[in-house]
Design an enzyme around this catalytic site. Sequence first.
Site, PDB file in Angstrom:
ATOM      1  CG  ASN A 133       4.840  17.610 -24.739  1.00 49.72           C
ATOM      2  OD1 ASN A 133       4.986  16.452 -24.355  1.00 49.72           O
ATOM      3  ND2 ASN A 133       4.966  18.646 -23.932  1.00 49.72           N
ATOM      4  CG  ASP A 156      12.843  19.271 -17.088  1.00 53.08           C
ATOM      5  OD1 ASP A 156      13.275  19.724 -18.160  1.00 53.08           O
ATOM      6  OD2 ASP A 156      11.644  18.951 -16.910  1.00 53.08           O
ATOM      7  CB  ALA A 179      17.229   6.671  -0.359  1.00 52.60           C
ATOM      8  CG  ASN A 198      15.902   7.921  -9.727  1.00 48.46           C
ATOM      9  OD1 ASN A 198      15.723   6.701  -9.745  1.00 48.46           O
ATOM     10  ND2 ASN A 198      14.942   8.768  -9.401  1.00 48.46           N
ATOM     11  CE1 TYR A 258       6.243  21.108 -15.455  1.00 50.35           C
ATOM     12  CE2 TYR A 258       8.528  21.084 -14.750  1.00 50.35           C
ATOM     13  CZ  TYR A 258       7.550  20.701 -15.639  1.00 50.35           C
ATOM     14  OH  TYR A 258       7.878  19.897 -16.709  1.00 50.35           O
ATOM     15  N   GLY A 294       7.375   5.676 -16.862  1.00 48.04           N
ATOM     16  CA  GLY A 294       6.061   5.319 -17.391  1.00 48.04           C
ATOM     17  C   GLY A 294       4.944   5.587 -16.414  1.00 48.04           C
ATOM     18  CG  HIS A 322       5.443  23.068 -21.006  1.00 48.29           C
ATOM     19  ND1 HIS A 322       5.458  23.474 -19.697  1.00 48.29           N
ATOM     20  CD2 HIS A 322       5.417  21.720 -20.957  1.00 48.29           C
ATOM     21  CE1 HIS A 322       5.440  22.425 -18.894  1.00 48.29           C
ATOM     22  NE2 HIS A 322       5.403  21.352 -19.639  1.00 48.29           N
ATOM     23  CB  SER A 355      12.704  10.969  -6.676  1.00 45.67           C
ATOM     24  OG  SER A 355      12.589  10.380  -5.379  1.00 45.67           O
ATOM     25  CG  ASN A 358      13.137   8.552  -0.889  1.00 44.13           C
ATOM     26  OD1 ASN A 358      14.327   8.299  -0.883  1.00 44.13           O
ATOM     27  ND2 ASN A 358      12.268   7.969  -0.081  1.00 44.13           N
TER      28      ASN A 358
END
Length: 386
Positions: free
Chosen positions: A230, A104, A337, A342, A109, A281, A171, A333, A335
Amino acid sequence: QGSFSRLSSSRRFARAMHTDSVPQRRLRRLVAMARGTDLTGPSSTPAMTPVTSPPMAAMDACRYFRLSSGDHMPSVGLGLWKVGKHECATVVYEAIKAGYRCFDGACDYGNERECGEGIRRAINEGLVNRKELWITSKLWNTYHRREHAIAACKKSLDDLGLDYVDLYMIHFPISLKFVPFEKRYPPEWFFDPDAPNPRMEEDPVPMQETWKAMEEMHAMGLAKNIGLCNVGTSMLRDILSYASVHPAVLQVELHPHNCQHRLVRFCQEKGIVVIGFSNLGASSYVEMGVSTMEDSCLEEPVVKQIAGCHGRTPAQVVLRWAVQRGTAVVPKSTNPARQRQNLDIFGFALSDEEMASIDALDRKRRFNDPGTFCESAFNTFFPIYE
């Protein structure tokens, strides 16, 4: 989402008070959302109805959601918001190695070129082919006029090194004055950031003009599916009244503290698949200094209790709750791991009681609200929600 994440932590959002006490309703429509879905992956052949009980059948049935176009979109993707340029190519490449097929992204970005580098590396090494990937991009606020919208889509494709994106979305329902690519890209929110008192400068483009441009991109083969982000039911009703190609997807902020039950139900009844962003959140906003972990749904006792019962993490429970109610997720993420955790949410299912207990956490708490951050960060009051 987007460039407002680069604000200093001193610019904090005002917290909204929520008093809506409308009874919550069950929104699980997995059979409808997954109809025609092969339980092992995308297929043009409708899946046979599993013999197992509904919760167990749902464990695999929500790996993909079928869009109105007939395309199958992975229900779990990797969000690229706030992934730095210096690491984005490696993050995307490693995520593909870990099993991610959905990414995504967005012009705003600022990392689409790097995302494309990661995709090309994975394809060149034979890890995946283009058709196995689902790549999303988004039209920024300064490109809502027809001529600018199509050029912006082509610019994103050029940066990604792709011939098409699987999904292209508007967007924000915010149209700002055009900033040429050669002047500043991505243009972000200020029209002139070097002005003595920089502000957002509105260019009131009708949504119908922008949506017609989206339909042209679809017809040109630049975007396999089109959607928007949105917005609420009123805007969706308006677009549906004139659209030749209906929105395939709506992306909005969704998490247990902002369930948006009515909006999700409306979309499901209209055949619009919902993607939630900021799926965990407050966790997405702690590093920006606009929330604390005390605001996080991951700290809710009921979420921790359910996680313990299933031998899962609180984040896995929240993500499982989302896809089980028929909404896709794009947690971010870097990371490895945590990325794998996820993605690993299909080996268990939540009971009706567990789903209801997470639904009950709804506070109508929105963290990503232009009506708040545009004034505090960009000197411009610009609400899009009542």
